[in-house]
Write an enzyme that holds these catalytic residues in place. Structure first.
Site, PDB file in Angstrom:
ATOM      1  N   LYS A 185       0.835  -1.204   0.000  1.00  0.00           N
ATOM      2  CA  LYS A 185       0.000   0.000   0.000  1.00  0.00           C
ATOM      3  C   LYS A 185       0.871   1.255   0.000  1.00  0.00           C
ATOM      4  CE  LYS A 185      -3.910  -0.464   2.412  1.00  0.00           C
ATOM      5  NZ  LYS A 185      -4.562  -0.695   3.723  1.00  0.00           N
ATOM      6  N   ARG A 211      -3.203   3.180   8.562  1.00  0.00           N
ATOM      7  CA  ARG A 211      -3.534   1.998   7.747  1.00  0.00           C
ATOM      8  C   ARG A 211      -2.383   1.010   7.748  1.00  0.00           C
ATOM      9  NH1 ARG A 211      -4.662   4.840   2.085  1.00  0.00           N
ATOM     10  NH2 ARG A 211      -5.973   3.008   1.692  1.00  0.00           N
ATOM     11  N   GLY A 245      -6.705 -10.747   8.644  1.00  0.00           N
ATOM     12  CA  GLY A 245      -6.238 -10.982  10.002  1.00  0.00           C
ATOM     13  C   GLY A 245      -5.318  -9.879  10.495  1.00  0.00           C
ATOM     14  N   MET A 289      -4.400  -5.814  11.230  1.00  0.00           N
ATOM     15  CA  MET A 289      -5.199  -4.748  11.796  1.00  0.00           C
ATOM     16  C   MET A 289      -5.886  -3.937  10.717  1.00  0.00           C
ATOM     17  SD  MET A 289      -4.299  -1.517  14.036  1.00  0.00           S
ATOM     18  CE  MET A 289      -4.635  -0.506  12.621  1.00  0.00           C
ATOM     19  N   ARG A 317      -3.535  -1.074  -6.584  1.00  0.00           N
ATOM     20  CA  ARG A 317      -2.800  -2.348  -6.567  1.00  0.00           C
ATOM     21  C   ARG A 317      -3.245  -3.153  -7.779  1.00  0.00           C
ATOM     22  NH1 ARG A 317      -6.089  -4.685  -1.367  1.00  0.00           N
ATOM     23  NH2 ARG A 317      -8.123  -4.178  -2.200  1.00  0.00           N
ATOM     24  N   HIS A 345      -3.204 -32.578   4.461  1.00  0.00           N
ATOM     25  CA  HIS A 345      -3.708 -33.823   3.885  1.00  0.00           C
ATOM     26  C   HIS A 345      -4.851 -33.527   2.914  1.00  0.00           C
ATOM     27  CE1 HIS A 345      -6.299 -37.459   3.928  1.00  0.00           C
ATOM     28  NE2 HIS A 345      -5.132 -38.089   3.874  1.00  0.00           N
ATOM     29  N   CYS A 349       5.283 -39.788 -22.717  1.00  0.00           N
ATOM     30  CA  CYS A 349       3.855 -40.050 -22.853  1.00  0.00           C
ATOM     31  C   CYS A 349       3.196 -40.368 -21.528  1.00  0.00           C
ATOM     32  CB  CYS A 349       3.602 -41.157 -23.854  1.00  0.00           C
ATOM     33  SG  CYS A 349       4.317 -42.732 -23.350  1.00  0.00           S
ATOM     34  N   TYR A 375       9.089 -33.705 -27.902  1.00  0.00           N
ATOM     35  CA  TYR A 375       7.701 -33.345 -27.629  1.00  0.00           C
ATOM     36  C   TYR A 375       7.283 -33.880 -26.268  1.00  0.00           C
ATOM     37  CZ  TYR A 375       6.742 -38.222 -28.580  1.00  0.00           C
ATOM     38  OH  TYR A 375       6.742 -39.589 -28.499  1.00  0.00           O
TER      39      TYR A 375
HETATM   40  P1  ADP Z   1      -8.143  -1.962   3.420  1.00  0.00           P
HETATM   41  O1  ADP Z   1      -6.790  -2.482   3.149  1.00  0.00           O
HETATM   42  O2  ADP Z   1      -8.974  -2.784   4.322  1.00  0.00           O
HETATM   43  O3  ADP Z   1      -8.831  -1.515   2.169  1.00  0.00           O
HETATM   44  P2  ADP Z   1      -7.530   0.776   3.802  1.00  0.00           P
HETATM   45  O4  ADP Z   1      -6.369   1.223   4.613  1.00  0.00           O
HETATM   46  O5  ADP Z   1      -7.313   0.846   2.348  1.00  0.00           O
HETATM   47  O6  ADP Z   1      -7.902  -0.655   4.289  1.00  0.00           O
HETATM   48  O7  ADP Z   1      -8.747   1.695   4.243  1.00  0.00           O
HETATM   49  C1  ADP Z   1     -10.065   1.313   4.453  1.00  0.00           C
HETATM   50  C2  ADP Z   1     -11.003   2.331   3.856  1.00  0.00           C
HETATM   51  O8  ADP Z   1     -10.760   3.634   4.381  1.00  0.00           O
HETATM   52  C3  ADP Z   1     -10.826   2.444   2.362  1.00  0.00           C
HETATM   53  O9  ADP Z   1     -12.072   2.635   1.775  1.00  0.00           O
HETATM   54  C4  ADP Z   1      -9.973   3.674   2.227  1.00  0.00           C
HETATM   55  O10 ADP Z   1     -10.156   4.286   0.989  1.00  0.00           O
HETATM   56  C5  ADP Z   1     -10.466   4.540   3.363  1.00  0.00           C
HETATM   57  N1  ADP Z   1      -9.425   5.470   3.793  1.00  0.00           N
HETATM   58  C6  ADP Z   1      -8.218   5.135   4.287  1.00  0.00           C
HETATM   59  N2  ADP Z   1      -7.493   6.239   4.537  1.00  0.00           N
HETATM   60  C7  ADP Z   1      -8.269   7.289   4.209  1.00  0.00           C
HETATM   61  C8  ADP Z   1      -8.064   8.711   4.238  1.00  0.00           C
HETATM   62  N3  ADP Z   1      -6.924   9.244   4.645  1.00  0.00           N
HETATM   63  N4  ADP Z   1      -9.066   9.484   3.796  1.00  0.00           N
HETATM   64  C9  ADP Z   1     -10.226   8.938   3.382  1.00  0.00           C
HETATM   65  N5  ADP Z   1     -10.476   7.621   3.332  1.00  0.00           N
HETATM   66  C10 ADP Z   1      -9.513   6.805   3.743  1.00  0.00           C
HETATM   67 MG    MG Z   2      -7.916  -0.528   0.863  1.00  0.00          MG
END
Ligand code: ADP
Ligand code: MG
Ligand code: MG
Length: 913
Positions: free
Chosen positions: A33, A103, A112, A114, A347, A470, A865, A885
């Site tokens: 990210k 984020r 899983g 945060m 991404r 398994h 084969c 082949y």
């Molecule tokens: P995830 O990886 O779960 O998508 P994100 O970090 O991308 O988590 O954020 C979750 C939501 O919050 C997304 O919709 C993102 O666009 C929004 N968001 C994150 N940071 C900001 C910000 N600075 N301003 C506005 N929206 C935000």
């Molecule tokens: Mg996101």
């Protein structure tokens, strides 16, 4: 010099230099990210000011037992200062407060970890300041209550339910259905109640100091790296534990500040079909989380074009720019604040197999990538999906919007499957076999005792286990769709039910699992068999054909299989097993007669009766394969396989004798006596033919030497068919393959008599056929002496199934049903050698054989084969060994074409590096 732990989004060059330039390393350092946010800044795309705390900082924090490494916090404060300068706002300033989001983001996205905390920096004072600035009390308290709830649940681990109860009560009190109808006063009251919940649950006041909020949030992200779910996920998905996660601090953009604000997500191309147009959802006047959370019905992105044309236009251009820059389809998040567009994430987008193929081909046509890249981007598994049932995109979409998505796990064995849930193997088997039900077997994990249920089931679902569990190994081995490691799935076997949160599925209820994506749905979804004639796939495969050096042939016993093989692009038949033809109803009695008799005359009669059948079989193949080589293998299995099973015969005789005892009249007695006689002589013959180890007994070339009349008949049939078809104007190229040679003399002796017969036929018919004689290499001794063998073989073909059995000294049937799974679980063997060629042993023998064989005959045609011929990793090996082949099942021909091209391109890349 202290380590630099924090990089502002405009310091990407420094970060890149630090890791040595490589983009993958940048992603490892700043997280996916963070790296992409900085990259967007570098190419002038509007991203809110912010910074990334590195994965190294996370690792240092965790290694240090949970204390920030020296200088890190100071650097965060410095970077924050830069953000304040850029935005003209100040963190914690009641007059013009800066708010940020915190984020998480590691190298790979990972459930899983945060979640995100939005609106950090709000407290009672800054809230007042925001109200004065925006004149929108409702908006501010909406943001404030979100902060308290997110901070509470994400940072402090407060459960969501009490917050949700408050919201439900608030809506009820106000007499409204939707959050968007709540007033400023309502939100203010909700915020206060949230604070109480926070206090009650954490025994602390909600932190009013913005810096403390920021610090705690940063640390919470770090700690979540070692949270149980994150660790379990990494174990299951095979992600290293030492990568760490980065933390991104980003200036808040408000999509919820009025009707000229919006937030949404989009893909630059359609992820299901691959069509080249923007696809997405958005909400007016909302914050990011709302779109994915599904609490409000979202709008189609196309509507934004009319609602906010300028912002939409800019968005479209940015998406194009991103695709051009990354040369990949992108999955983006954006927010519009007072008509101004900001990008919050980009991404590479996830896509179906069809979309992957179409996007790769269209990107070549758009000049974004080269044909080589397109061929390298599509995986052999994705080509495989064109040949198997899958859920239709409409079905998955409507299942999702109907709330039928149950859970997600690891996609360990591709394909779609629907069935009723059975919680144990016996029930799965009973339902499938006795009641003809489609069953999905669901277990916490599977054991060897469960295999019968897994085989009977349409698909397999487990709550535990990883890619090498398994369940995963067995599912892949038998081609059953499977999803494993679905941690959210709460199995209550005693109650014969399972649940995810409040969704409960009882035994006998329908579910659908997608082993391709790892998604589990409740209910029965529609499946489709995708089309191999997809024009994009055909184009991609035609490019692959230009790059590959290996030929791709097919194993086909019947004209209809050969027809399919040709349609899929096969350039020859690498194996036609003649014995399959012996089992057909009209022919088996003739074969048995031939085996039973001691009289040469009777044997000759039986063989002459078989001849026309065989001739017609071969003629059919030759017609379909006009112009291409057809390898026909002479009879291979031990003769007892054509007789009834020994135990069945004993039972039948006992039964006949009892009936004889009770027979009522002479005619019945006569008939029964006759049957007893016949079966007794079958039994005698079966007993004579019975071998201790039939796999190593009288079979293959040994059989041809033992009963030359049989293989002579086959060769006559081949050449009579060849002449017949050749007279029709079809170009015929038969190659006669003698199986199971271990000593060159076996081959020499057989070839002499067989070639004589071939010449005899051609002489009778006054025709010259282009033919070859050759042998299979499936015994180590043959591989080690291929120089001798090549004196008598114009081609060799590796029968890697037998070669694997004889090299390892294990029988496949016994191993796969028994100890082999244990071997793989204990990692004694890395993979099943019957699925992927064992490079060190079997591969080495193949190498010796090719080298020795070609030292005698440089043009020796060398092929494979065995089933391995359709498996990508083995195909790569065959390419490196310089085989002519690979030959595989018609259904795997398209996969082999791609895998062979990728092998060649990989080799080219390695030699250039
Ligand atoms: P995830 O990886 O779960 O998508 P994100 O970090 O991308 O988590 O954020 C979750 C939501 O919050 C997304 O919709 C993102 O666009 C929004 N968001 C994150 N940071 C900001 C910000 N600075 N301003 C506005 N929206 C935000
Ligand atoms: Mg996101
Ligand atoms: Mg064999």
């Amino acid at each position: 010099m202290t380590t630099k732990w924090v990089y502002s989004f405009d310091e990407l060059d420094e970060a890149q230099e630090y890791v040595g330039g490589d983009w993958e390393k940048v992603r490892g350092f700043l997280g996916g990210k963070g790296a992409n946010l900085a990259e967007m800044v570098r190419i002038d795309i509007p991203v809110p000011p912010g910074f990334t705390v590195t994965t190294e900082a996370c690792n240092a924090y965790l290694d240090g037992g949970g204390s920030m490494p020296e200088g890190m916090w100071e650097q965060e404060l410095e970077a924050l200062k830069k953000v304040e300068d850029a935005t003209g706002k100040k963190f914690g300033d009641p007059k013009n407060p800066l708010l940020v989001s915190c984020r998480s983001g590691g190298k790979f996205s990972m459930p899983g970890m945060m979640d995100t905390v939005l609106n950090i920096g709000l407290n009672d004072e800054t809230a007042k300041g925001m109200i004065a600035l925006t004149d929108d009390e409702r908006f501010v308290y909406d943001a404030y209550r979100r902060l308290v709830a997110m901070f509470g649940s994400v940072v402090m681990g407060v459960p969501d339910e009490p917050f949700e109860e408050v919201l439900t009560a608030a809506r009820k009190n106000a007499g409204v259905e939707s959050d968007s109808d709540l007033t400023a006063e309502d939100w203010k009251a909700v915020t206060r109640k949230f604070m109480e919940i926070y206090r009650h649950q954490t025994h602390h006041e909600f932190p009013t100091d913005p810096l403390e909020q920021l610090k705690l949030a940063t640390e919470a992200v770090f700690k979540s790296w070692n949270g149980k779910r994150a660790v379990d996920y990494r174990n299951a998905a095979g992600i290293a534990h030492d990568l760490g996660t980065a933390v991104n601090i980003v200036t808040m953009i408000f999509g919820n500040m009025g009707n000229d604000c919006a937030t949404g997500v989009a893909m630059t191309r359609n992820g299901s079909t691959g069509e080249n147009h923007l696809e997405g959802d958005y909400l007016t006047n909302a914050q990011g989380e709302d779109v994915v959370a599904g609490i409000r019905l979202t709008n189609n992105l196309q509507e934004l074009q009319t609602e906010m044309p300028a912002a939409y236009g800019e968005f479209e251009q940015i998406c194009q720019k991103l695709e051009k820059h990354y040369r990949e389809m992108q999955d983006v998040e954006f927010t519009i604040e007072n008509k101004k567009l900001w990008m919050l994430q980009t991404r590479d987008g996830k896509r179906t197999a069809q979309a992957a193929v179409r996007i790769a081909v269209e990107m070549v046509e758009d000049g974004l990538i080269s044909r080589e890249e397109a061929v390298m981007r599509v995986t052999p598994e994705q080509v495989d999906f064109f040949l198997h049932p899958q859920f239709s995109p409409e079905a998955t979409k409507s299942a999702k919007s109907a709330g039928n998505l149950l859970a997600e796990g690891l996609n360990v064995s591709p394909g779609a499957a629907c069935g009723v849930v059975a919680f144990d193997a016996d029930l799965a088997e009973a339902w499938a076999q006795k009641e003809n039900k489609q069953v999905i077997m669901v277990r916490p994990e599977t054991k060897p005792d469960d295999v019968h249920g897994m085989l009977a089931a349409e698909g397999i679902l487990t709550s535990r286990g990883g890619r090498t569990s398994h369940a995963a190994l067995v599912a892949r081995q038998f081609g059953k769709p499977a999803v494993v490691g679905v941690a959210e799935l709460n199995l209550e076997l005693a109650k014969r039910q399972m649940s995810v949160n409040d969704k409960v599925v009882h035994e006998g209820d329908w579910i659908s699992i997608d082993g391709t994506s790892g998604v589990v749905y409740t209910g029965q979804l529609d499946t489709i068999v995708p089309d191999i004639k997809d024009p994009y796939l055909l184009k991609l495969l035609s490019w692959a054909d230009d790059f590959r050096r290996l030929g791709v042939w097919a194993n086909a016993d019947y004209p209809r299989d050969a027809q399919r093989a040709r349609e899929y692009g096969a350039e020859g038949i690498g194996l036609c097993r003649t014995e399959h033809m012996f089992f057909e109803a009209e022919r088996l009695p003739l074969v048995q007669k031939m085996i039973m008799t001691d009289l040469p005359v009777e044997q000759k009669e039986a063989l002459s009766a078989l001849l026309p059948f065989q001739r017609e079989d071969f003629a059919g193949l030759f017609r379909v394969m006009d112009g291409l080589p057809v390898i026909i293998r002479l009879i291979d299995p031990p003769l007892h396989e054509f007789l009834p099973n020994h135990i069945d015969l004993l039972r039948k005789l006992a039964d006949l004798k009892i009936r004889l005892q009770q027979a009522g009249n002479l005619q019945e007695i006569d008939e029964l006596l006759q049957q007893v006689k016949e079966n007794e002589s079958l039994l005698r013959r079966a007993e004579i033919l019975r071998e201790e180890n039939p796999m190593l007994g009288l079979r293959g070339v040994r059989l041809g030497i033992h009963i030359p009349e049989l293989t002579i008949m086959q060769v006559r049939a081949i050449f009579e068919a060849a002449c017949e078809v050749s007279k029709e104007g079809i170009s015929v190229h038969p190659e006669v393959m003698i199986p199971l040679t271990s000593h060159v003399n076996e081959l020499r002796v057989q070839r002499e008599i067989l070639e004589a017969e071939a010449k005899k036929v051609m002489h009778e018919q006054a025709l010259d056929i282009d033919y070859k004689f050759g042998t299979m290499i499936e015994i180590p001794r043959a591989a080690l002496t291929t120089d001798q063998i090549a004196e008598y073989a114009q081609f060799i073909s590796f029968g890697t199934n037998d070669l694997t059995q004889t090299t390892f000294g294990i029988s496949r049937d016994d191993a796969e049903a028994g100890f082999l799974i244990e071997y793989m679980e204990k990692e004694i063997l890395p993979t099943n050698p019957f699925a992927v060629i064992d490079e060190d042993g079997v591969g080495e023998l193949m190498d010796i054989a090719v080298t020795k064989g070609r030292s005698v005959n440089a043009d020796l045609e060398c092929g494979i084969c065995g089933e391995h011929g359709g498996e990508p990793q083995s195909i790569n090996l065959c390419h490196r060994l310089g085989l002519t082949y690979v030959s595989c099942s018609p259904f795997r021909v398209p996969i082999a074409r791609l895998a062979a091209a990728q092998a060649a391109l990989n080799e080219k890349k390695a030699s250039e590096a």
